[in-house]
Design an enzyme around this catalytic site. Structure first.
Site, PDB file in Angstrom:
ATOM      1  N   GLN A  50      -5.558  -8.936  -2.540  1.00 61.82           N
ATOM      2  CA  GLN A  50      -5.594  -7.991  -1.416  1.00 61.82           C
ATOM      3  C   GLN A  50      -7.024  -7.657  -1.002  1.00 61.82           C
ATOM      4  OE1 GLN A  50      -3.712  -7.691  -4.133  1.00 61.82           O
ATOM      5  NE2 GLN A  50      -1.791  -6.614  -3.755  1.00 61.82           N
TER       6      GLN A  50
ATOM      7  N   GLY B 166       0.877  -1.166   0.000  1.00 61.85           N
ATOM      8  CA  GLY B 166       0.000   0.000   0.000  1.00 61.85           C
ATOM      9  C   GLY B 166       0.917   1.220   0.000  1.00 61.85           C
ATOM     10  N   ALA B 167       0.646   2.144  -0.920  1.00 64.14           N
ATOM     11  CA  ALA B 167       1.604   3.230  -1.164  1.00 64.14           C
ATOM     12  C   ALA B 167       2.016   3.986   0.110  1.00 64.14           C
ATOM     13  CB  ALA B 167       1.031   4.175  -2.221  1.00 64.14           C
TER      14      ALA B 167
ATOM     15  N   ARG C 191      10.353  -1.637  -5.497  1.00 64.56           N
ATOM     16  CA  ARG C 191       9.094  -1.565  -6.258  1.00 64.56           C
ATOM     17  C   ARG C 191       9.051  -0.192  -6.934  1.00 64.56           C
ATOM     18  NH1 ARG C 191       3.653  -3.303  -3.379  1.00 64.56           N
ATOM     19  NH2 ARG C 191       3.124  -3.961  -5.501  1.00 64.56           N
TER      20      ARG C 191
ATOM     21  N   ASP D 104      -1.551   4.778  -6.334  1.00 61.98           N
ATOM     22  CA  ASP D 104      -0.118   4.591  -6.037  1.00 61.98           C
ATOM     23  C   ASP D 104       0.732   5.724  -6.571  1.00 61.98           C
ATOM     24  OD1 ASP D 104      -1.280   1.688  -5.963  1.00 61.98           O
ATOM     25  OD2 ASP D 104       0.623   1.674  -4.874  1.00 61.98           O
TER      26      ASP D 104
HETATM   27  O1  MRU Z   1       0.517  -4.057  -4.652  1.00 61.38           O
HETATM   28  P1  MRU Z   1      -0.080  -3.302  -3.493  1.00 61.38           P
HETATM   29  O2  MRU Z   1      -0.895  -4.163  -2.595  1.00 61.38           O
HETATM   30  O3  MRU Z   1       0.952  -2.485  -2.752  1.00 61.38           O
HETATM   31  O4  MRU Z   1      -1.062  -2.291  -4.211  1.00 61.38           O
HETATM   32  C1  MRU Z   1      -1.787  -1.401  -3.424  1.00 61.38           C
HETATM   33  C2  MRU Z   1      -2.737  -0.543  -4.149  1.00 61.38           C
HETATM   34  O5  MRU Z   1      -2.844  -0.561  -5.354  1.00 61.38           O
HETATM   35  C3  MRU Z   1      -3.497   0.421  -3.304  1.00 61.38           C
HETATM   36  O6  MRU Z   1      -4.747   0.666  -3.838  1.00 61.38           O
HETATM   37  C4  MRU Z   1      -2.704   1.737  -3.263  1.00 61.38           C
HETATM   38  O7  MRU Z   1      -1.399   1.494  -2.821  1.00 61.38           O
HETATM   39  C5  MRU Z   1      -3.334   2.732  -2.401  1.00 61.38           C
HETATM   40  S1  MRU Z   1      -3.143   2.342  -0.694  1.00 61.38           S
HETATM   41  C6  MRU Z   1      -3.842   3.555   0.228  1.00 61.38           C
END
Ligand code: MRU
Length: 358
Positions: A208, A59-60, A101, A249
């Protein structure tokens, strides 16, 4: 209604914390949820890199918080170095973590903040720099709490008691510090006695939505229905969805944004069915140096996440070619508004996002 204010998942569990001796970061390993709540302490560059890469922290905004703490921990062995060598070492470590990432801008944003602290206190000696880095990492975490709270308040003004809301991936407390972004308005409204029906896309391929979003909302006492990604169209057609709330993100200067793979499909469907489509994120996720979504680098992941990861036995032959992008870019023309901690931004996004930073 259950007393969700008692529930730590609404308020945000401490799923990323800096140890008091600054020698490790404690994380709730999100790959183990929902079956097991396992905490682990990470303290080496490789373990920090892997925690991000393997989505143990994800999550970003959460990745940004973790990166700040990781820099503090990884700086400790160099406390006796001179400032010049220390800065070189920390640059190397930041570049290494940043390569874990590529898509979520919060990673490089947080690392950049930590490097700025080193530059600002360069002449004060390494022990002082380290104290300032620790303070900055805690500030990143605290600021995220405040930003999520404001996003929740703005987002809540867009929905009504009883609404059906569709979300994709996980943009809840686990993906941030507290409240989350896309789930923030739902959790805040629930705290205030409102009720919503949430449709959580399971979010292939890493699930997720099933593992984290359905888990967080269930724990918080929110009415959530898990659907496969390919069921979104039907629930929209049935009239069960009044708004789509998703995270982001990286938001480009023109309003295009990257989010978990499948998000752009949800936006296309929402446009077809006349349902408002919102992305919610802190200003730390807006990258004004990125002109459009074409400039966003999309992470490609291991084909085994598609072929075999979730199955008792592989569901495709080992030689089956797979394409496994972790994110896609939603075109700004499909976005009703971008909900940030500084307010709700409507089109034209290229003009109004600029105003946000003016
Ligand atoms: O691959 P992830 O689980 O890190 O991807 C997360 C997402 O795409 C979320 O929607 C994004 O990070 C927003 S979190 C507030």
């Amino acid at each position: 209604m259950s007393d969700i204010s008692e529930n730590p998942y609404v308020r945000g569990i401490e799923h990323v914390t800096l140890a008091e001796d600054r020698r490790s970061v404690r994380i709730l390993d999100q790959t183990q949820l929902p079956g097991r709540e396992v905490y682990k302490d990470v303290s080496t560059p490789e373990a920090c890199f892997d925690a991000i890469r393997k989505l143990e922290v994800r999550g970003a905004p959460c990745i940004g918080i973790f990166a700040g703490y990781a820099m503090v921990v990884l700086a400790q062995p160099y406390i006796d170095m001179n400032a010049v060598d220390f800065r070189v070492k920390m640059r190397e470590i930041a570049a290494y973590l940043n390569s874990s990432r590529p898509t979520a801008v919060n990673l490089s944003w947080a690392l950049g903040r930590m490097e700025a602290v080193i530059a600002d206190h360069f002449n004060d000696g390494v022990p002082t720099i380290l104290d300032c880095m620790a303070r900055e990492s805690l500030a990143i975490h605290e600021e995220d709490r405040a930003m999520c709270r404001r996003i929740a308040e703005y987002g809540l003004s867009l929905i009504n008691d009883g609404d059906g809301i569709l979300t994709h991936c996980n943009a809840g407390p686990l993906a941030t510090s507290e409240y989350g972004t896309a789930l923030g308005p739902i959790l805040l409204g629930s705290e205030q006695g409102m009720s919503f029906h949430v449709f959580a896309d399971e979010t292939r391929p890493l699930l997720q939505g099933a593992r984290l979003t359905a888990y967080e909302l269930t724990k918080a006492g929110v009415d959530v229905t898990l659907i496969c990604d390919n069921m979104a169209s039907l629930v929209m057609k049935n009239g069960w969805v009044q708004a789509c709330f998703v995270g982001c993100d990286r938001v480009a200067a023109n309003g295009d944004f990257a989010n978990k793979i499948g998000t752009s499909g949800v936006a296309v469907l929402a446009r077809y069915y006349g349902i408002p489509f919102y992305t919610l994120g802190p200003t730390s996720t807006i990258d004004m140096s990125c002109a459009t979504g074409d400039d966003i680098r999309i992470e490609l992941r291991d084909p085994e996440e598609i072929r075999s990861l979730w199955y008792r036995e592989a569901m495709a032959l080992p030689e089956t070619k797979c394409y496994n992008p972790a994110f896609d870019v939603t075109d700004h023309e499909l976005v009703t508004a971008i909900v940030t901690d500084r307010g709700i931004v409507y089109p034209p996004f290229d003009v109004n996002l600029k105003k946000l930073f003016a």
